[in-house]
Design an enzyme around this catalytic site. Structure first.
Site, mmCIF file in Angstrom:
data_model
loop_
_atom_site.group_PDB
_atom_site.id
_atom_site.type_symbol
_atom_site.label_atom_id
_atom_site.label_comp_id
_atom_site.label_asym_id
_atom_site.label_seq_id
_atom_site.Cartn_x
_atom_site.Cartn_y
_atom_site.Cartn_z
ATOM 1 N N ASP A 81 0.784 -1.249 0.000
ATOM 2 C CA ASP A 81 0.000 0.000 0.000
ATOM 3 C C ASP A 81 0.814 1.296 0.000
ATOM 4 O O ASP A 81 0.499 2.236 0.746
ATOM 5 C CB ASP A 81 -0.966 0.018 1.197
ATOM 6 C CG ASP A 81 -1.963 -1.126 1.159
ATOM 7 O OD1 ASP A 81 -1.824 -2.033 0.310
ATOM 8 O OD2 ASP A 81 -2.889 -1.134 1.995
ATOM 9 N N LYS B 110 -7.077 -4.926 -3.066
ATOM 10 C CA LYS B 110 -7.808 -5.461 -1.906
ATOM 11 C C LYS B 110 -8.744 -4.393 -1.347
ATOM 12 O O LYS B 110 -8.597 -3.213 -1.670
ATOM 13 C CB LYS B 110 -6.820 -5.920 -0.832
ATOM 14 C CG LYS B 110 -5.956 -4.793 -0.317
ATOM 15 C CD LYS B 110 -4.871 -5.317 0.589
ATOM 16 C CE LYS B 110 -3.999 -4.212 1.125
ATOM 17 N NZ LYS B 110 -4.718 -3.151 1.834
ATOM 18 N N CYS C 257 -2.217 -2.766 7.542
ATOM 19 C CA CYS C 257 -2.092 -3.670 6.404
ATOM 20 C C CYS C 257 -0.790 -4.463 6.416
ATOM 21 O O CYS C 257 -0.776 -5.620 5.983
ATOM 22 C CB CYS C 257 -2.290 -2.888 5.108
ATOM 23 S SG CYS C 257 -4.001 -2.308 4.964
#
Ligand code: VGL
Length: 197
Positions: free
Chosen positions: A10, A96, A140
């Site tokens: 990310d 995601k 994450c």
């Protein structure tokens, strides 16, 4: 020797300074990750980049009952990878958090463009060992590392290539401790790359 994969979690504009859910010093993860990506590719390994890829309306966002401000909405500039991140040719992208009910913290919940899971992709490349860095340590990165360990991968967390949200000041420290307790190794990027020779 099985190939190693680098999992870049990310590294998107919204998690970097100036973004909608900026992680303090989030952009500092980019230099070590670029170094790691180049080295891993030279050694025949795989680079995977996950991205938060939310629909505009999702229970992940505060206005729909969730915890977070609107961020990383599919197709927006905030959802794009940071422009300084250098993803090599052949890097695999895993999206995601794409559902309306779905937090999507772990990259193992995501899908590649051809619909494969991360676990399927890693297996197809014969990967057994993962180096993990990116954003955010306490969400994450944590969730992806714990899932990787559950799936049986050997996991190294790149300690200089992660930054946390820290809603509570020690959230990242606790997350690191938890990842280590579950079997992850914690190494600086250059040490991890030396170790991978
Ligand atoms: C993340 C908070 C909310 C992350 C995603 O990428 O760690 N953190 N959504």
């Amino acid at each position: 020797m099985y190939p190693t994969a680098l999992l870049i979690v990310d590294v998107q504009n919204d998690f970097c300074p100036g973004g909608a859910l900026a992680v303090s010093d989030g952009d500092q993860v980019i230099a070590p990750l670029n170094r790691a990506a180049q080295t891993i590719v030279q050694r025949g390994g795989l680079v995977v980049a996950s991205r938060d890829w939310h629909p505009p309306t999702t229970r992940h966002f505060q206005q729909y009952g969730g915890q977070w401000p609107v961020h990383c909405v599919q197709g927006t500039l905030g959802a794009a990878f940071h422009p300084d991140l250098r993803l090599p040719d052949g890097a695999v992208i895993v999206s995601k958090g794409t559902g309306a009910e779905d937090d999507g913290y772990s990259a193992f919940e995501g899908r590649t463009d051809d619909g494969s899971t991360l676990d399927e992709t890693l297996r197809a490349h014969g990967v057994r060992r993962l180096l993990v860095g990116g954003l955010a340590t306490d969400y994450c990165v944590r969730a992806s590392v714990l899932d990787a360990l559950k799936h049986g991968y050997e996991v190294v967390v790149l300690t200089d290539a992660i930054r946390g949200v820290n809603l509570q000041p020690d959230d990242s420290a606790r997350a690191l401790q938890e990842m280590q307790t579950h079997g992850a190794r914690l190494l600086a990027t250059d040490e991890a790359l030396r170790d991978d020779n």
